[in-house]
Enzyme design. Structure first.
Site, PDB file in Angstrom:
ATOM      1  N   GLN A  58       4.415 -58.502  27.577  1.00  0.00           N
ATOM      2  CA  GLN A  58       5.379 -57.436  27.816  1.00  0.00           C
ATOM      3  C   GLN A  58       6.557 -57.977  28.617  1.00  0.00           C
ATOM      4  O   GLN A  58       6.371 -58.649  29.639  1.00  0.00           O
ATOM      5  CB  GLN A  58       4.740 -56.282  28.591  1.00  0.00           C
ATOM      6  CG  GLN A  58       5.678 -55.080  28.719  1.00  0.00           C
ATOM      7  CD  GLN A  58       5.073 -53.940  29.504  1.00  0.00           C
ATOM      8  OE1 GLN A  58       5.046 -53.976  30.724  1.00  0.00           O
ATOM      9  NE2 GLN A  58       4.585 -52.916  28.807  1.00  0.00           N
ATOM     10  N   ARG A 117      -5.772 -47.490  34.687  1.00  0.00           N
ATOM     11  CA  ARG A 117      -6.458 -47.421  35.976  1.00  0.00           C
ATOM     12  C   ARG A 117      -7.951 -47.140  35.859  1.00  0.00           C
ATOM     13  O   ARG A 117      -8.737 -47.565  36.698  1.00  0.00           O
ATOM     14  CB  ARG A 117      -5.777 -46.381  36.874  1.00  0.00           C
ATOM     15  CG  ARG A 117      -4.430 -46.854  37.401  1.00  0.00           C
ATOM     16  CD  ARG A 117      -3.766 -45.788  38.258  1.00  0.00           C
ATOM     17  NE  ARG A 117      -3.373 -44.643  37.461  1.00  0.00           N
ATOM     18  CZ  ARG A 117      -2.993 -43.478  37.979  1.00  0.00           C
ATOM     19  NH1 ARG A 117      -3.008 -43.296  39.284  1.00  0.00           N
ATOM     20  NH2 ARG A 117      -2.619 -42.489  37.193  1.00  0.00           N
ATOM     21  N   CYS A 165       7.654 -48.225  32.698  1.00  0.00           N
ATOM     22  CA  CYS A 165       7.380 -48.368  34.121  1.00  0.00           C
ATOM     23  C   CYS A 165       8.243 -47.421  34.941  1.00  0.00           C
ATOM     24  O   CYS A 165       9.465 -47.428  34.814  1.00  0.00           O
ATOM     25  CB  CYS A 165       7.637 -49.807  34.566  1.00  0.00           C
ATOM     26  SG  CYS A 165       7.314 -50.057  36.328  1.00  0.00           S
ATOM     27  N   ASP A 221      -4.320 -40.739  31.656  1.00  0.00           N
ATOM     28  CA  ASP A 221      -5.468 -39.929  32.091  1.00  0.00           C
ATOM     29  C   ASP A 221      -6.694 -40.050  31.199  1.00  0.00           C
ATOM     30  O   ASP A 221      -7.523 -39.132  31.152  1.00  0.00           O
ATOM     31  CB  ASP A 221      -5.080 -38.444  32.200  1.00  0.00           C
ATOM     32  CG  ASP A 221      -4.078 -38.170  33.306  1.00  0.00           C
ATOM     33  OD1 ASP A 221      -3.791 -39.103  34.077  1.00  0.00           O
ATOM     34  OD2 ASP A 221      -3.573 -37.038  33.386  1.00  0.00           O
ATOM     35  N   ASN A 240      -1.484 -42.812  25.814  1.00  0.00           N
ATOM     36  CA  ASN A 240      -1.790 -43.355  27.134  1.00  0.00           C
ATOM     37  C   ASN A 240      -1.648 -42.242  28.172  1.00  0.00           C
ATOM     38  O   ASN A 240      -0.796 -41.383  28.050  1.00  0.00           O
ATOM     39  CB  ASN A 240      -0.830 -44.511  27.422  1.00  0.00           C
ATOM     40  CG  ASN A 240      -0.977 -45.117  28.805  1.00  0.00           C
ATOM     41  OD1 ASN A 240       0.009 -45.344  29.488  1.00  0.00           O
ATOM     42  ND2 ASN A 240      -2.197 -45.387  29.228  1.00  0.00           N
ATOM     43  N   PRO A 261      -0.962 -52.708  30.213  1.00  0.00           N
ATOM     44  CA  PRO A 261      -0.380 -53.717  31.100  1.00  0.00           C
ATOM     45  C   PRO A 261      -0.169 -53.132  32.493  1.00  0.00           C
ATOM     46  O   PRO A 261       0.478 -52.095  32.641  1.00  0.00           O
ATOM     47  CB  PRO A 261       0.962 -54.050  30.421  1.00  0.00           C
ATOM     48  CG  PRO A 261       1.302 -52.825  29.633  1.00  0.00           C
ATOM     49  CD  PRO A 261      -0.002 -52.213  29.214  1.00  0.00           C
ATOM     50  N   MET A 262      -0.723 -53.785  33.500  1.00  0.00           N
ATOM     51  CA  MET A 262      -0.577 -53.338  34.888  1.00  0.00           C
ATOM     52  C   MET A 262      -0.245 -54.535  35.754  1.00  0.00           C
ATOM     53  O   MET A 262      -1.019 -55.494  35.832  1.00  0.00           O
ATOM     54  CB  MET A 262      -1.877 -52.681  35.381  1.00  0.00           C
ATOM     55  CG  MET A 262      -2.250 -51.418  34.645  1.00  0.00           C
ATOM     56  SD  MET A 262      -3.841 -50.733  35.195  1.00  0.00           S
ATOM     57  CE  MET A 262      -5.004 -51.820  34.354  1.00  0.00           C
ATOM     58  N   ALA A 263       0.924 -54.490  36.395  1.00  0.00           N
ATOM     59  CA  ALA A 263       1.355 -55.606  37.228  1.00  0.00           C
ATOM     60  C   ALA A 263       0.379 -55.799  38.377  1.00  0.00           C
ATOM     61  O   ALA A 263      -0.021 -54.849  39.045  1.00  0.00           O
ATOM     62  CB  ALA A 263       2.762 -55.352  37.770  1.00  0.00           C
ATOM     63  N   LYS A 308       6.515 -49.732  24.762  1.00  0.00           N
ATOM     64  CA  LYS A 308       5.823 -48.705  25.548  1.00  0.00           C
ATOM     65  C   LYS A 308       6.848 -47.873  26.292  1.00  0.00           C
ATOM     66  O   LYS A 308       7.760 -48.412  26.934  1.00  0.00           O
ATOM     67  CB  LYS A 308       4.857 -49.349  26.548  1.00  0.00           C
ATOM     68  CG  LYS A 308       3.972 -48.333  27.275  1.00  0.00           C
ATOM     69  CD  LYS A 308       2.893 -49.025  28.085  1.00  0.00           C
ATOM     70  CE  LYS A 308       1.858 -48.020  28.578  1.00  0.00           C
ATOM     71  NZ  LYS A 308       2.409 -47.057  29.543  1.00  0.00           N
TER      72      LYS A 308
END
Length: 352
Positions: free
Chosen positions: A72, A230, A102, A207, A205, A18-20, A144
């Site tokens: 989430q 990413r 986060c 790298d 999670n 999940p990435m805002a 998470k």
């Protein structure tokens, strides 16, 4: 290899983080199309007064999305988090994920996200409230988190045991402390220790940017799955590349330029449909930039994108760029995993 969360069977062990501002419905569906077995929504606030805002309504949009739908939620008040759980389940959520990972200051300053790891009693109170709220709906709760707040305050193993006892059915651990943000290298020893301490599935999670790295992290941690953030920006086909490598030990050929052209144009059309003309064109720029950042003349094209203000012109420009690229090469260049990826999403909780 499949994975079970409650009554839901996931098709593989490759997850989208999940990435805002990134993992909206169009991006999640694209990653699922390209091999991801599971995708978690952008973080949704537990503050009731914000539920009807345009931003939250977009984040909560799951129209046409394949299940299971995972949402989430983030917050600091157990009662509010319980209410947010019910609210999102009634709007289609099939899995609720609690954000304790986060590191962004705007979140941690309100003691949400990874800041909750500093207050273990509150963190556990929130988990119990969310699990209790989800139980009548038979909706599993996942969580998470990071390895801890700081180097001196690594408490992921203790919290993992507590969260499992409270009813959490899957744990994702980012291999950095909150203090690290996205700097330095992720470490996997803590994730391995969490995996050894609990019986529920554990997701690694941090790298994971190549098929080899996914293989190595799974081996080093014993984790049940990996979550990628990413590295999927501008390269959503990374999931099928990893899946192929894990299955065969060989590398999949890079995608055809013509395929990437189609994928990106289709993605942009869906993006405009969700955000509208004005916001859609502007928020699409980052996605386009991620696709082209390492390609010939990519930086110049990114600059050009910032001058285009309507969707039709943006689509034409993208199509023309990839047509020109196809004249130079049939397939995309072989990806070279960079040591440092762009930190553009750091403030908005990029999860990897």
């Amino acid at each position: 290899m499949t994975l079970q969360i409650g009554t839901h069977t996931l098709k593989n062990r490759l997850f989208v983080a999940p990435m805002a501002g990134v993992t909206d419905r169009p991006f999640r569906m694209l990653c699922r199309e390209l091999g991801a077995g599971y995708a978690v929504s952008e973080m949704v606030t537990s503050r009731k007064e914000l539920w009807n805002t345009l931003k939250t309504s977009r984040r909560a949009n799951h129209d046409g999305e394949p299940g299971p739908i995972a949402v989430q939620i983030a917050g600091t008040d157990a009662a509010m988090m319980a209410e947010a759980t019910v609210y999102n389940i009634e709007r289609g959520a099939q899995i609720i994920d609690i954000n304790m990972g986060c590191p962004a200051k705007k979140v941690c300053n309100k003691w949400a996200g990874s800041a909750l790891m500093r207050d273990e009693p509150l963190a556990l109170e929130i988990v119990r409230a969310v699990v209790d709220a989800a139980q009548p709906f038979n909706v599993p709760v996942t969580l998470k988190m990071r390895t801890g707040w700081s180097e001196e305050h690594r408490n992921a193993v203790k919290l993992a045991r507590d969260f499992e006892s409270a009813g959490v059915q899957m744990l994702t651990v980012h291999g950095r402390t909150r203090e690290q943000g996205y700097k330095g290298n992720a470490e996997y020893d803590t994730i391995a220790a969490v995996k050894a301490a609990v019986r529920v599935p554990v997701v690694a999670n941090g790298d994971i940017r190549s098929p080899e790295k996914a293989r190595d992290v799974l081996a080093a941690t014993g984790a049940d799955a990996v979550m990628i953030g990413r590295a999927a920006q501008g390269r959503p086909w990374i999931f099928r590349e990893i899946a192929h490598f894990l299955d065969t030990g060989t590398h999949l050929a890079p995608p055809l330029v013509a395929e990437v052209r189609r994928l990106l144009l289709d993605h942009l059309v869906e993006h405009y449909a969700l955000y509208g003309e004005f916001s859609g064109v502007r928020t699409a720029r980052k996605h386009i930039g991620w696709y082209v950042r390492t390609l010939p003349d990519g930086e110049a094209f990114r600059a050009q994108m910032n001058t285009i203000e309507d969707s039709a012109a943006q689509l034409r420009a993208v199509g023309d760029y990839f047509d020109g690229l196809a004249d130079r090469m049939d397939r995309m260049p072989v990806h070279q995993a960079a040591e440092e990826l762009s930190g553009e999403e750091e403030a908005a909780c990029a999860a990897d």
